[in-house]
Enzyme design. Structure first.
Site, PDB file in Angstrom:
ATOM      1  N   ASP A 189      55.469  46.810   7.110  1.00 21.60           N
ATOM      2  CA  ASP A 189      56.668  46.478   6.337  1.00 21.60           C
ATOM      3  C   ASP A 189      56.863  47.448   5.173  1.00 21.60           C
ATOM      4  OD1 ASP A 189      54.503  45.513   4.910  1.00 21.60           O
ATOM      5  OD2 ASP A 189      55.347  43.527   4.530  1.00 21.60           O
ATOM      6  N   HIS A 215      60.015  49.826   4.902  1.00 22.34           N
ATOM      7  CA  HIS A 215      60.783  49.744   3.653  1.00 22.34           C
ATOM      8  C   HIS A 215      61.008  51.133   3.063  1.00 22.34           C
ATOM      9  CE1 HIS A 215      61.673  48.043  -0.466  1.00 22.34           C
ATOM     10  NE2 HIS A 215      61.218  49.245  -0.799  1.00 22.34           N
ATOM     11  N   GLU A 216      59.916  51.885   2.901  1.00 21.55           N
ATOM     12  CA  GLU A 216      60.024  53.190   2.242  1.00 21.55           C
ATOM     13  C   GLU A 216      60.812  54.184   3.094  1.00 21.55           C
ATOM     14  OE1 GLU A 216      59.398  53.506  -0.745  1.00 21.55           O
ATOM     15  OE2 GLU A 216      58.083  51.813  -1.156  1.00 21.55           O
ATOM     16  N   HIS A 231      64.496  53.741   2.795  1.00 21.15           N
ATOM     17  CA  HIS A 231      65.080  54.374   1.608  1.00 21.15           C
ATOM     18  C   HIS A 231      65.630  55.755   1.969  1.00 21.15           C
ATOM     19  CE1 HIS A 231      64.428  51.592  -1.623  1.00 21.15           C
ATOM     20  NE2 HIS A 231      63.118  51.553  -1.487  1.00 21.15           N
ATOM     21  N   GLU A 272      67.025  48.400  -2.894  1.00 26.25           N
ATOM     22  CA  GLU A 272      65.743  47.750  -2.610  1.00 26.25           C
ATOM     23  C   GLU A 272      65.882  46.676  -1.538  1.00 26.25           C
ATOM     24  OE1 GLU A 272      62.403  47.911  -3.524  1.00 26.25           O
ATOM     25  OE2 GLU A 272      63.061  49.917  -4.071  1.00 26.25           O
ATOM     26  N   ASP A 297      56.751  36.478   9.240  1.00 23.52           N
ATOM     27  CA  ASP A 297      56.194  36.644   7.905  1.00 23.52           C
ATOM     28  C   ASP A 297      57.278  37.283   7.043  1.00 23.52           C
ATOM     29  OD1 ASP A 297      54.822  37.167   5.607  1.00 23.52           O
ATOM     30  OD2 ASP A 297      53.258  38.408   6.513  1.00 23.52           O
ATOM     31  N   HIS A 350      63.898  45.747  -8.685  1.00 28.21           N
ATOM     32  CA  HIS A 350      62.907  44.991  -7.917  1.00 28.21           C
ATOM     33  C   HIS A 350      62.954  43.499  -8.241  1.00 28.21           C
ATOM     34  CE1 HIS A 350      61.062  49.082  -7.666  1.00 28.21           C
ATOM     35  NE2 HIS A 350      60.779  48.669  -6.446  1.00 28.21           N
TER      36      HIS A 350
END
Length: 560
Positions: free
Chosen positions: A376, A380-381, A384, A404, A426, A473
């Site tokens: 994850d 996520h990164e 970006h 974000e 999850d 965040h």
């Protein structure tokens, strides 16, 4: 929903949206079609609209809508001495929807309006599907700079606490809106400026320093009016190898003679070892050394998880890697920013630096554990990078929280892809890596990890590093909760959306409809527009079911 045109105090832009599949817009679409025969844009065309290129067709629809009395909320703003210009910035084919989007940037005197965007969406026959826009009216601002680019550059260099490298970076004039003062400025903007902490600057700030910034300098006063972080923190064969979680993974490697390296030529992925060097001080040394002939578990995690992200992008979103051109998705493990490490080996960060992934590592169970171990986090990164190649959402305030949130959305979608039962998903981001071995964020229950889940609890924080750039965040939890409600929306017939449909909706919104300074309410508008396009061929009741679920989700968190 009727054609929308609402003022946005957060970014100084006024939005407008109209879609062929919006029931309340249907009458407007019908009237616009009838009006075309008499409208100058269509009355004497060199060729029929269905046979011209998409940009020409889109400009015809745009001109008509701007001039028509049928769309009174959609007009071209003017200033004291100029009318709006609309410059084409690109045409995209969207395989998920079978449509094409033509994007325009608003300008005055050939100077762009920062954050402005008009997206005209067409079907395969050049028929209009939708128009979405965010336009500004920078009145009271002269179009002539009173300082030189060199003077603007000097102001950037002298701005503490970072050292900057402006080599090869040319500033561009923009009309820029400062929300805190509700004021437009003519400004020089320097994009993707590499920064490092100066020797006299603070070594510990409580947060990881971004690697790149955009700097905005008032073209009249020479003062830096905004500093915007750009780097969000955080012939092959198949072989089996053990990753950092002690799980056997199948990875693609390249065999050259008697030597194999962690290189996946099919997906254009290669993993390197930076050997605990500093990726900020020695960026030129990236990506590091090839990983060969054995596969360290941390490198296996980075390689296998990058392949998982590439496969998701290609098969679910029909996107050819991060840049959509098959560009490399490389990574370096064992990276350490020395000023942010206690022992020269642990470094709690991971980010896409515009070219590749950079991974740090932390102690876990007496051993170093790479952040690349968490799929994850990797998803996520890397997402970006997708955002930075498309909407380029400004990493501050609400737009930064959207940046974000969209990465959280896709991190969760990618990490749970192998679990068909959404009730077993999850929803926690970065489980095991936060303080005490917990998670960073929980999309299903943002409040459980200190995030607001409703606009009533939105936190106004300083637009500084200590303030997390206006709470990117923190306030992302509100949009995350809306996304969670959409992903899990269900009725007597079951889940309203399948997983790939959810992914498609959010992907179309962030890559085709959002712009640099988009706010939460713009995301609502864009997600609804994306859904109407994606499901436009369904029966009316099925489309309405999906639209209602999205509206209910955003309503539930107070995003209007």
């Amino acid at each position: 929903m009727a054609p929308a045109g609402d003022d946005r105090s957060g970014n100084g832009l006024k939005s407008f949206s109209i879609h062929a599949q919006d029931e309340q817009s249907h009458a407007t679409f019908t009237a616009l079609a009838k009006e075309q025969a008499a409208h100058p844009t269509f009355a004497f065309p060199a060729a029929a609209t269905e046979s011209v290129d998409p940009e020409t067709a889109a400009r015809r629809y745009l001109n008509q809508a701007l001039e028509s009395k049928l769309t009174p909320n959609f007009v071209a703003p003017t200033t004291e001495d100029a009318e709006s210009q609309f410059k084409t910035i690109g045409t995209d084919t969207v395989p998920l929807t079978g449509t094409r989007t033509v994007k325009f940037r608003q300008a005055f005197h050939d100077i762009p309006v920062y954050g402005s965007l008009v997206t005209v969406e067409l079907d395969k026959n050049n028929r209009l599907v939708s128009i979405n826009s965010s336009l500004g009216e920078p009145t009271g601002v002269q179009a002539l700079a009173k300082i030189s680019p060199a003077e603007a550059a000097k102001a950037v260099v002298n701005k503490p606490p970072f050292k900057k490298d402006l080599t090869g970076i040319a500033p561009r004039l923009n009309y820029y809106y400062v929300a805190s003062r509700a004021k437009w400025h003519l400004a020089f903007i320097f994009e993707d400026v590499p920064v490092t902490l100066s020797e006299r600057g603070p070594k510990k700030t409580g947060r990881i320093a971004p690697r790149y910034f955009d700097y905005v300098v008032d073209a009249k006063t020479g003062r830096v009016i905004a500093e915007l972080p750009r780097t969000p923190s955080m012939a092959s064969e198949v072989q089996n190898a053990i990753d950092a979680r002690q799980i056997q993974r199948s990875i693609r490697v390249e065999t050259i003679g008697n030597r194999s390296v962690l290189k996946d030529t099919a997906n254009n992925i290669e993993t390197f070892d930076f050997r605990f060097d500093d990726p900020t001080l020695h960026e030129a040394a990236l990506p590091g050394q090839e990983v060969s002939p054995v596969w360290p578990p941390g490198a296996v995690s980075a390689h296998a998880n990058a392949e998982a992200v590439a496969d998701f992008l290609r098969t679910v979103l029909m996107r050819n890697n991060i840049d959509n051109q098959g560009g490399p998705m490389n990574a370096s493990v064992n990276c350490v920013v020395s000023s942010e490490s206690r022992d020269g080996r642990q470094w709690f960060n991971a980010y896409w630096n515009g070219q590749q992934m950079v991974y740090g590592q932390v102690m876990s169970g007496g051993q170093l554990l790479t952040l690349a171990a968490a799929l994850d986090i990797v998803g996520h990164e890397m997402f970006h990078g997708v955002t930075d190649n498309t909407s380029r959402l400004e990493y501050a305030g609400q737009s930064g929280a959207l940046n974000e949130s969209y990465s959280d959305i896709f991190g969760i979608l990618i990490a749970n892809r192998g679990q068909p039962d959404r009730r077993q998903w999850d929803w926690k981001l970065g489980q095991g890596f936060a303080n005490g071995g917990g998670a960073f964020r929980d999309m299903s229950d943002p409040a459980s990890l200190g995030q607001p889940a409703h606009m009533n609890d939105f936190r106004v924080l300083p637009n500084t590093q200590r303030g997390d750039w206006g709470g990117v965040h923190t306030n992302s939890g509100i949009h995350n909760k809306a996304a969670h409600l959409i992903m899990t929306a269900a009725d007597n017939a079951g889940f309203v959306f399948d997983v790939n449909q959810v992914a498609g909706i959010f992907y179309i919104a962030v890559t085709q409809q959002l712009s640099r300074t988009s706010q939460f309410t713009d995301s609502r508008r864009s997600v609804l527009s994306a859904a109407r396009t994606l499901f436009r061929n369904l029966p009316a009741d099925q489309l309405a079911r999906r639209v209602s679920a999205i509206e209910a989700a955003f309503d539930a968190v107070g995003i209007q």
